[in-house]
Design a protein around this motif. Structure first.
Motif, PDB file in Angstrom:
ATOM      1  N   PHE A   2       9.199   7.668   4.285  1.00  0.00           N
ATOM      2  CA  PHE A   2       8.524   8.568   3.336  1.00  0.00           C
ATOM      3  C   PHE A   2       8.385   9.964   3.926  1.00  0.00           C
ATOM      4  O   PHE A   2       7.293  10.544   3.939  1.00  0.00           O
ATOM      5  CB  PHE A   2       7.131   8.052   2.962  1.00  0.00           C
ATOM      6  CG  PHE A   2       7.138   6.842   2.093  1.00  0.00           C
ATOM      7  CD1 PHE A   2       8.002   6.736   1.021  1.00  0.00           C
ATOM      8  CD2 PHE A   2       6.250   5.808   2.329  1.00  0.00           C
ATOM      9  CE1 PHE A   2       7.997   5.604   0.214  1.00  0.00           C
ATOM     10  CE2 PHE A   2       6.233   4.680   1.527  1.00  0.00           C
ATOM     11  CZ  PHE A   2       7.104   4.572   0.472  1.00  0.00           C
ATOM     12  N   TRP A  31      11.317   9.640  -1.374  1.00  0.00           N
ATOM     13  CA  TRP A  31      10.005   9.393  -1.928  1.00  0.00           C
ATOM     14  C   TRP A  31      10.115   8.569  -3.210  1.00  0.00           C
ATOM     15  O   TRP A  31      11.195   8.385  -3.760  1.00  0.00           O
ATOM     16  CB  TRP A  31       9.299  10.762  -2.150  1.00  0.00           C
ATOM     17  CG  TRP A  31       8.089  10.696  -2.981  1.00  0.00           C
ATOM     18  CD1 TRP A  31       7.864  11.324  -4.179  1.00  0.00           C
ATOM     19  CD2 TRP A  31       6.914   9.926  -2.715  1.00  0.00           C
ATOM     20  NE1 TRP A  31       6.631  11.002  -4.645  1.00  0.00           N
ATOM     21  CE2 TRP A  31       6.033  10.138  -3.775  1.00  0.00           C
ATOM     22  CE3 TRP A  31       6.545   9.061  -1.683  1.00  0.00           C
ATOM     23  CZ2 TRP A  31       4.786   9.515  -3.849  1.00  0.00           C
ATOM     24  CZ3 TRP A  31       5.312   8.443  -1.754  1.00  0.00           C
ATOM     25  CH2 TRP A  31       4.450   8.684  -2.804  1.00  0.00           C
ATOM     26  N   LEU A  32       8.985   8.096  -3.686  1.00  0.00           N
ATOM     27  CA  LEU A  32       8.968   7.134  -4.781  1.00  0.00           C
ATOM     28  C   LEU A  32       9.408   7.719  -6.133  1.00  0.00           C
ATOM     29  O   LEU A  32       9.578   6.969  -7.080  1.00  0.00           O
ATOM     30  CB  LEU A  32       7.553   6.552  -4.938  1.00  0.00           C
ATOM     31  CG  LEU A  32       7.029   5.748  -3.749  1.00  0.00           C
ATOM     32  CD1 LEU A  32       5.567   5.392  -3.948  1.00  0.00           C
ATOM     33  CD2 LEU A  32       7.849   4.481  -3.566  1.00  0.00           C
ATOM     34  N   PRO A  92       9.638  -2.023  -2.150  1.00  0.00           N
ATOM     35  CA  PRO A  92      10.098  -3.197  -2.886  1.00  0.00           C
ATOM     36  C   PRO A  92      10.513  -2.820  -4.314  1.00  0.00           C
ATOM     37  O   PRO A  92       9.878  -1.941  -4.897  1.00  0.00           O
ATOM     38  CB  PRO A  92       8.869  -4.113  -2.905  1.00  0.00           C
ATOM     39  CG  PRO A  92       7.905  -3.539  -1.916  1.00  0.00           C
ATOM     40  CD  PRO A  92       8.236  -2.094  -1.773  1.00  0.00           C
ATOM     41  N   LEU A 152       1.991  -2.601  10.494  1.00  0.00           N
ATOM     42  CA  LEU A 152       1.506  -1.220  10.417  1.00  0.00           C
ATOM     43  C   LEU A 152       0.530  -1.108   9.254  1.00  0.00           C
ATOM     44  O   LEU A 152       0.851  -1.503   8.132  1.00  0.00           O
ATOM     45  CB  LEU A 152       2.671  -0.249  10.186  1.00  0.00           C
ATOM     46  CG  LEU A 152       3.692  -0.104  11.311  1.00  0.00           C
ATOM     47  CD1 LEU A 152       4.873   0.747  10.858  1.00  0.00           C
ATOM     48  CD2 LEU A 152       3.055   0.483  12.556  1.00  0.00           C
ATOM     49  N   GLY A 153      -0.631  -0.567   9.526  1.00  0.00           N
ATOM     50  CA  GLY A 153      -1.600  -0.374   8.453  1.00  0.00           C
ATOM     51  C   GLY A 153      -2.197  -1.669   7.943  1.00  0.00           C
ATOM     52  O   GLY A 153      -2.713  -1.716   6.827  1.00  0.00           O
ATOM     53  N   ASN A 165       3.719  -7.076   8.355  1.00  0.00           N
ATOM     54  CA  ASN A 165       4.036  -6.430   7.070  1.00  0.00           C
ATOM     55  C   ASN A 165       5.133  -5.372   7.158  1.00  0.00           C
ATOM     56  O   ASN A 165       5.680  -4.960   6.143  1.00  0.00           O
ATOM     57  CB  ASN A 165       2.762  -5.828   6.442  1.00  0.00           C
ATOM     58  CG  ASN A 165       2.209  -4.669   7.252  1.00  0.00           C
ATOM     59  OD1 ASN A 165       2.597  -4.428   8.398  1.00  0.00           O
ATOM     60  ND2 ASN A 165       1.276  -3.930   6.663  1.00  0.00           N
ATOM     61  N   TYR A 221       1.129   4.538  -8.022  1.00  0.00           N
ATOM     62  CA  TYR A 221       2.091   5.612  -7.729  1.00  0.00           C
ATOM     63  C   TYR A 221       1.354   6.921  -7.446  1.00  0.00           C
ATOM     64  O   TYR A 221       1.659   7.627  -6.473  1.00  0.00           O
ATOM     65  CB  TYR A 221       3.083   5.809  -8.895  1.00  0.00           C
ATOM     66  CG  TYR A 221       3.928   7.048  -8.680  1.00  0.00           C
ATOM     67  CD1 TYR A 221       4.983   7.038  -7.773  1.00  0.00           C
ATOM     68  CD2 TYR A 221       3.623   8.240  -9.329  1.00  0.00           C
ATOM     69  CE1 TYR A 221       5.724   8.181  -7.523  1.00  0.00           C
ATOM     70  CE2 TYR A 221       4.357   9.399  -9.088  1.00  0.00           C
ATOM     71  CZ  TYR A 221       5.413   9.362  -8.187  1.00  0.00           C
ATOM     72  OH  TYR A 221       6.132  10.496  -7.926  1.00  0.00           O
ATOM     73  N   HIS A 262       0.521   2.064  -0.288  1.00  0.00           N
ATOM     74  CA  HIS A 262       1.542   1.706   0.691  1.00  0.00           C
ATOM     75  C   HIS A 262       0.960   1.743   2.108  1.00  0.00           C
ATOM     76  O   HIS A 262       0.333   2.732   2.499  1.00  0.00           O
ATOM     77  CB  HIS A 262       2.749   2.634   0.607  1.00  0.00           C
ATOM     78  CG  HIS A 262       3.960   2.039   1.279  1.00  0.00           C
ATOM     79  ND1 HIS A 262       4.115   2.032   2.643  1.00  0.00           N
ATOM     80  CD2 HIS A 262       5.025   1.390   0.778  1.00  0.00           C
ATOM     81  CE1 HIS A 262       5.251   1.415   2.954  1.00  0.00           C
ATOM     82  NE2 HIS A 262       5.818   1.009   1.826  1.00  0.00           N
ATOM     83  N   PHE A 263       1.202   0.663   2.845  1.00  0.00           N
ATOM     84  CA  PHE A 263       0.560   0.512   4.163  1.00  0.00           C
ATOM     85  C   PHE A 263       0.924   1.645   5.115  1.00  0.00           C
ATOM     86  O   PHE A 263       0.101   2.048   5.933  1.00  0.00           O
ATOM     87  CB  PHE A 263       0.926  -0.845   4.788  1.00  0.00           C
ATOM     88  CG  PHE A 263       2.407  -1.086   4.949  1.00  0.00           C
ATOM     89  CD1 PHE A 263       3.093  -0.625   6.047  1.00  0.00           C
ATOM     90  CD2 PHE A 263       3.124  -1.803   3.973  1.00  0.00           C
ATOM     91  CE1 PHE A 263       4.451  -0.841   6.195  1.00  0.00           C
ATOM     92  CE2 PHE A 263       4.485  -2.018   4.110  1.00  0.00           C
ATOM     93  CZ  PHE A 263       5.152  -1.538   5.217  1.00  0.00           C
ATOM     94  N   VAL A 322       2.567  -3.999  -2.219  1.00  0.00           N
ATOM     95  CA  VAL A 322       2.729  -2.547  -2.349  1.00  0.00           C
ATOM     96  C   VAL A 322       3.788  -2.220  -3.402  1.00  0.00           C
ATOM     97  O   VAL A 322       4.104  -1.057  -3.615  1.00  0.00           O
ATOM     98  CB  VAL A 322       3.097  -1.869  -1.008  1.00  0.00           C
ATOM     99  CG1 VAL A 322       1.993  -2.086   0.018  1.00  0.00           C
ATOM    100  CG2 VAL A 322       4.440  -2.352  -0.475  1.00  0.00           C
ATOM    101  N   ALA A 323       4.334  -3.264  -4.035  1.00  0.00           N
ATOM    102  CA  ALA A 323       5.349  -3.021  -5.072  1.00  0.00           C
ATOM    103  C   ALA A 323       4.697  -2.319  -6.259  1.00  0.00           C
ATOM    104  O   ALA A 323       3.530  -2.575  -6.580  1.00  0.00           O
ATOM    105  CB  ALA A 323       5.964  -4.343  -5.507  1.00  0.00           C
ATOM    106  N   LEU A 324       5.430  -1.450  -6.899  1.00  0.00           N
ATOM    107  CA  LEU A 324       4.902  -0.735  -8.064  1.00  0.00           C
ATOM    108  C   LEU A 324       5.330  -1.450  -9.334  1.00  0.00           C
ATOM    109  O   LEU A 324       6.310  -2.151  -9.360  1.00  0.00           O
ATOM    110  CB  LEU A 324       5.398   0.709  -8.059  1.00  0.00           C
ATOM    111  CG  LEU A 324       4.952   1.544  -6.860  1.00  0.00           C
ATOM    112  CD1 LEU A 324       5.542   2.941  -6.948  1.00  0.00           C
ATOM    113  CD2 LEU A 324       3.421   1.643  -6.797  1.00  0.00           C
TER     114      LEU A 324
END
Lengths: 341, 121
Positions: free
Chosen positions: A61, A65-66, A156, A196-197, A241, B4, B75-76, B119-121
Motif C-alpha cells: 500500500f 491502492w484499493l 483479498p 503484522l497488526g 495473518n 474502504y 487492513h492490518f 479484511v476483504a471488502l
C-alpha cells in the motif's frame, strides 16, 4: 539466449538497514549475526555475475491502492525511484534510483501475456521495501538494471498458491527465451510465518516456527507438490495473518523449477520472525559451488536443503508436544472431575 | 460501514507527514478536514460523491481506537503502520523498542486462536 545464472528467494526485513548501520552502541543484540549471514548470502549473488535482475515483490500500500489493485503487475520504466516517506520514517531506509530495462520489461510483459498471464503494467512505478530490502542486502551498490514484478499478497481475494507457482514457471520460460547474451538473476522476497497488526506480532519467535520448518524444506527441495497440497490461503492465515507473502517465495521456487534442490540455504530465528536465504544455481559451475561453500562456512548455512526434522526445530516440536499433552491431560482431568460430581 | 473509506483514511494519512502530525495533535478535527480535502476526492479534480463514515467509524478514528478498527476489518498493515507513526517514538523513549507494537498485540490478544475479522471488502 539469456542465461539464468541464479535464483534467490529470501525473506525481506525492513529493520535490517537500521540494525546494521546504527552506531555500535545503538545496534540491537541480534545485528551482528544477522549481518554476517546477509553478507555471506550476498556472496552467492556475486558468484552469479549478474547483468540484469528480475525482481519479485509486493507493494505494501505505497503506490498501489484499493481504488485499483492489480493481482500481478510489471514495471516498464527507464528508471525507478524507491523508498516512500513512510518507509524512511518507520525503518530509516534511504532513497534509491534504480535503472530499468524497458526492452526486457516489454518482452517479459508480452511473453507472459502470450502464456495467459495478463499482468497490469506501470510506466511510473516507485519501488517499495519488498524490492529495496534485497537490494540493500545482496546488491547494495544498486548498480544493475531491474525488471520489477509485483504480486498481490495483501488484498483479498488473492491469486491461488498454484497461480503464483505457475507464474514463476512462466517467468522462467520467458527468461530462458530472451534473446540476449546477458546473465540474468531472479531475486524475490516474501515471508515465512508472519503476523503484522495482530495479537501474535513481535513475539519471542515467529508465529509458527514449525510451518517455517516445513516451508524451508519444501522450498529448498523444490517440492511443489507438497506446497500445493498443504498450503492454502486459510492455512497461511492460521499461521500468521501476513504469511501470504510465502507465495512470493513459492513463485521464486517456480522460477528455479520443480524438484530443484537449492545450492545454498540459510535461516535465522530473528525473535518475531524467521529469516530465510536460499540460492539456486540452475547451471551451477565450479566458481558458484565454491562460493556457496565458502559463504556457508561463514554463515553456518547449508549447501543443500534443510529438512523439517533438522535439530534447529527440536525446541518447537517439544513445546508443541508438551502443549498438546498438557491439553490432553487437562481434558482428562476435566472428565475425571466431572465424573466425580 | 465503509471499510474502504476507513482504509482510505489510514492510507492517505499514513503517506503524508502533514496529515500524520495533524491526526496525532487533533484527531477529531483532522477527520473533518480530511474528508473535505482528501476523502471526497478521487483525483485532484474528480470528486467521489457518496463516501462517508458511519458514526462508529468516525468515533473509532477520532479516539485512535485501533482495536475497534482491527475488529471491524480495517487492513492490518495500515492499522499497524499509522499507529506506529503516532506512538512508536514516545513508547520507545519510555519503555524501549517495540513496546508500542507489543502493547498493541496484548490488546488484541483475545483474538489468539480465533479467526480474525476479514479484511476483504
Amino acid at each position: 539466449m539469456a542465461e539464468l545464472t541464479a535464483v534467490l528467494a529470501s525473506t525481506h526485513h525492513p529493520f535490517y538497514y537500521k540494525a546494521t548501520t546504527s552506531p555500535p552502541d545503538e545496534r540491537p543484540p541480534y545485528a551482528g549475526d544477522w549481518q554476517r549471514k546477509v553478507e555471506a548470502y550476498r556472496e552467492t549473488l556475486i558468484a552469479a555475475d549478474p547483468d540484469i535482475l528480475v525482481m519479485v515483490g509486493a507493494d505494501h500500500f505505497h503506490q498501489l491502492w484499493l481504488d485499483n489493485y492489480p493481482q500481478f503487475l510489471i514495471g516498464q520504466a527507464e528508471q525507478y525511484d524507491a523508498t516512500f516517506y513512510n518507509e524512511e520514517r518507520e525503518f530509516g531506509i534511504p532513497k534509491f534510483l534504480l535503472q530499468g530495462d524497458v526492452d526486457f520489461s516489454r518482452y517479459m510483459h508480452q511473453e507472459l501475456m502470450n502464456q495467459e498471464f495478463d499482468l497490469a503494467v506501470s510506466h511510473e512505478l516507485k519501488i517499495d521495501h519488498s524490492i529495496i530490502c534485497p537490494i540493500i542486502t545482496v546488491r547494495p551498490e544498486a548498480d544493475l538494471p531491474v525488471v520489477p514484478i509485483y504480486t498481490n499478497i495483501f488484498v483479498p481475494p488473492l491469486p491461488s498458491p498454484k497461480r503464483f507457482y505457475e507464474l514463476g514457471r512462466a517467468i522462467r520460460r520467458v527468461i530462458d527465451s530472451y534473446p540476449t547474451e546477458k546473465k540474468v538473476v531472479a531475486i524475490g522476497t516474501g515471508h515465512l510465518s508472519l503476523e503484522l497488526g495482530g495479537p501474535r506480532q513481535f513475539g519471542e519467535h515467529g508465529p509458527d516456527p514449525l510451518f517455517d520448518a516445513d516451508a524451508i524444506e519444501w522450498l529448498s527441495t523444490g517440492n511443489a507438490e507438497a506446497i500445493l497440497a498443504n498450503v492454502t490461503h486459510e492455512s497461511m492465515s492460521g499461521v500468521g495473518n501476513a504469511t501470504h507473502g510465502f507465495m512470493d517465495l513459492l513463485l521464486m521456487m517456480g522460477i528455479a523449477g520443480e524438484g530443484e534442490h537449492a545450492d545454498y540455504v540459510d535461516q535465522l530465528d530473528l525473535f518475531h520472525t524467521r529469516e530465510m536465504y536460499i540460492t539456486w544455481y540452475p547451471y551451477k559451475n565450479q566458481k558458484q559451488a565454491e562460493a556457496a561453500t565458502a559463504a556457508a562456512e561463514v554463515s553456518d548455512a547449508s549447501t543443500g536443503p534443510i529438512y523439517a526434522n533438522d535439530a534447529v526445530w527440536d525446541q518447537f516440536r517439544e513445546e508443541k508436544q508438551e502443549s498438546e499433552q498438557g491439553t490432553g491431560a487437562d481434558a482428562l482431568s476435566a472428565v475425571g472431575e466431572g465424573s466425580e460430581r | 460501514m465503509s471499510r474502504y473509506y476507513v482504509n482510505k483514511f489510514l492510507y492517505t494519512v499514513d503517506s503524508d507527514p502533514k496529515w500524520v502530525a495533524a491526526y496525532k495533535a487533533d484527531p477529531r478535527g483532522t477527520i473533518d478536514r480530511w474528508e473535505e480535502e482528501v476523502g471526497q476526492w478521487l483525483t485532484p479534480s474528480e470528486k467521489t460523491s457518496w463516501l462517508s463514515f458511519t458514526e462508529e467509524e468516525r468515533e473509532a478514528l477520532a479516539t485512535h481506537n485501533y482495536v475497534w478498527l482491527f475488529e471491524h476489518g480495517a487492513h492490518f498493515f495500515l492499522n499497524l503502520t499509522l499507529f506506529i507513526a503516532l506512538y512508536d517514538q514516545e513508547y520507545t523513549a519510555r519503555s524501549g523498542p517495540l513496546s508500542f507494537q507489543r502493547e498493541m498485540a496484548d490488546k488484541l490478544s483475545p483474538w489468539v486462536g480465533k479467526e480474525y475479522p476479514s479484511v476483504a471488502l
